[in-house]
Design an enzyme around this catalytic site. Structure first.
Site, PDB file in Angstrom:
ATOM      1  N   CYS A  69       0.827  -1.206   0.000  1.00 43.26           N
ATOM      2  CA  CYS A  69       0.000   0.000   0.000  1.00 43.26           C
ATOM      3  C   CYS A  69       0.868   1.266   0.000  1.00 43.26           C
ATOM      4  O   CYS A  69       1.546   1.545  -0.982  1.00 43.26           O
ATOM      5  CB  CYS A  69      -0.971  -0.045   1.170  1.00 43.26           C
ATOM      6  SG  CYS A  69      -2.384   1.077   0.986  1.00 43.26           S
ATOM      7  N   HIS A 102      -3.544  -5.978   1.669  1.00 42.20           N
ATOM      8  CA  HIS A 102      -3.422  -6.148   3.114  1.00 42.20           C
ATOM      9  C   HIS A 102      -3.976  -7.519   3.487  1.00 42.20           C
ATOM     10  O   HIS A 102      -4.446  -8.268   2.647  1.00 42.20           O
ATOM     11  CB  HIS A 102      -4.231  -5.075   3.847  1.00 42.20           C
ATOM     12  CG  HIS A 102      -3.837  -3.670   3.516  1.00 42.20           C
ATOM     13  ND1 HIS A 102      -2.662  -3.097   3.942  1.00 42.20           N
ATOM     14  CD2 HIS A 102      -4.492  -2.708   2.807  1.00 42.20           C
ATOM     15  CE1 HIS A 102      -2.608  -1.841   3.520  1.00 42.20           C
ATOM     16  NE2 HIS A 102      -3.692  -1.588   2.826  1.00 42.20           N
TER      17      HIS A 102
END
Length: 265
Positions: A92, A195
């Site tokens: 991310c 994630h």
């Protein structure tokens, strides 16, 4: 490898919003279960980045992301160790940081560390939030099964010629640049928006990273149809608990069980 395997979770005080520090713990435990000695370091931003064999970067908010990128460039250790063959897993905000440019909160571009030939801009559409399933691309390392995770980002990442997409998106947004791809790979550097933590949901990827770090051979092995035969150092063991988690998340997202899917040739 006789020296301890050194794993560094990079700046958890700045890049710790989504629990991605768990990737470092997963790598450490999977190495220890196989008898390797491991040193796991939570490398906070108030000290010099330590020498390590694997670096894990996670997600964070806009302000801390900019501070993390600036600190990593001033420190220089991450770029130097990556050039020497260290493994880097960046998720991310960390994914954006290891690229060439990424946006701040106001959309202004900031310089990245430059480990990956990618550029990220602020997206104009809705924020990408939700479950992702990706089929590893034909040129991605290892014979990985389907990748699963969740995304929460507002950037669009464009890949340059110096990288390979990590996966083709089957469900979700991924890089968001219209290419239908997710993540990027170059040598032993992997970036992704997934994630989960990523390596809890995708233990085969964890083992591939460990094998890179523990082996004395080249960074990329010639892929086969079976990931286990691609691994040089890391032995297989009972992964039934992790497999059950994968199956549950894949089934919840796609309505089918794709955990054993291999990439197409």
């Amino acid at each position: 490898m006789t020296a301890p395997l050194r794993i560094a979770v990079v700046y958890p005080d700045l890049l710790g919003t989504y629990g991605d520090g768990g990737n470092g713990l997963i790598l450490a435990r999977r190495a220890e279960w196989r008898g390797f000695e491991v040193v796991l370091t939570q490398a906070t931003s108030d000290a010099a980045l330590p020498e390590a064999d694997i670096y894990c970067l996670g997600g964070g908010e806009d302000g801390p992301q900019v501070r993390a990128a600036r600190s990593l460039m001033e420190d220089g250790t991450l770029a130097r160790r990556a050039a020497a063959g260290a493994v880097v897993l960046a998720v991310c905000a960390g994914y954006q940081i290891v690229g060439k440019t990424f946006p701040g909160a106001d959309g202004a571009l900031h310089e990245g560390v430059g480990l990956l030939d990618i550029a990220t801009a602020k997206g104009s559409g809705p924020r990408a939030v939700g479950e992702v399933v990706g089929e590893p691309s034909d040129d991605a390392p290892g014979a990985l099964p389907a990748l699963t995770g969740f995304e929460n980002h507002g950037g669009t990442t464009t890949l340059g010629p110096g990288v390979t997409p990590l996966a083709r998106v089957l469900h979700g947004v991924g890089n968001g640049d219209g290419s239908g791809t997710e993540g990027a790979v170059s040598g032993r550097v992997i970036g992704t928006y997934l994630h989960g933590p990523l390596l809890a949901r995708n233990p085969a990827l964890a083992d591939l990273l460990l094998d890179w770090a523990l082996s004395e051979g080249p960074a990329a092995h010639a892929p086969s149809d079976d990931l286990a035969s691609d691994l040089v150092v890391v032995a297989a063991f009972d992964d039934s608990a992790a497999d059950a988690l994968r199956e549950e998340r894949l089934a919840a997202t796609t309505g089918s069980r794709r955990g054993r899917m291999r990439r197409r040739r």
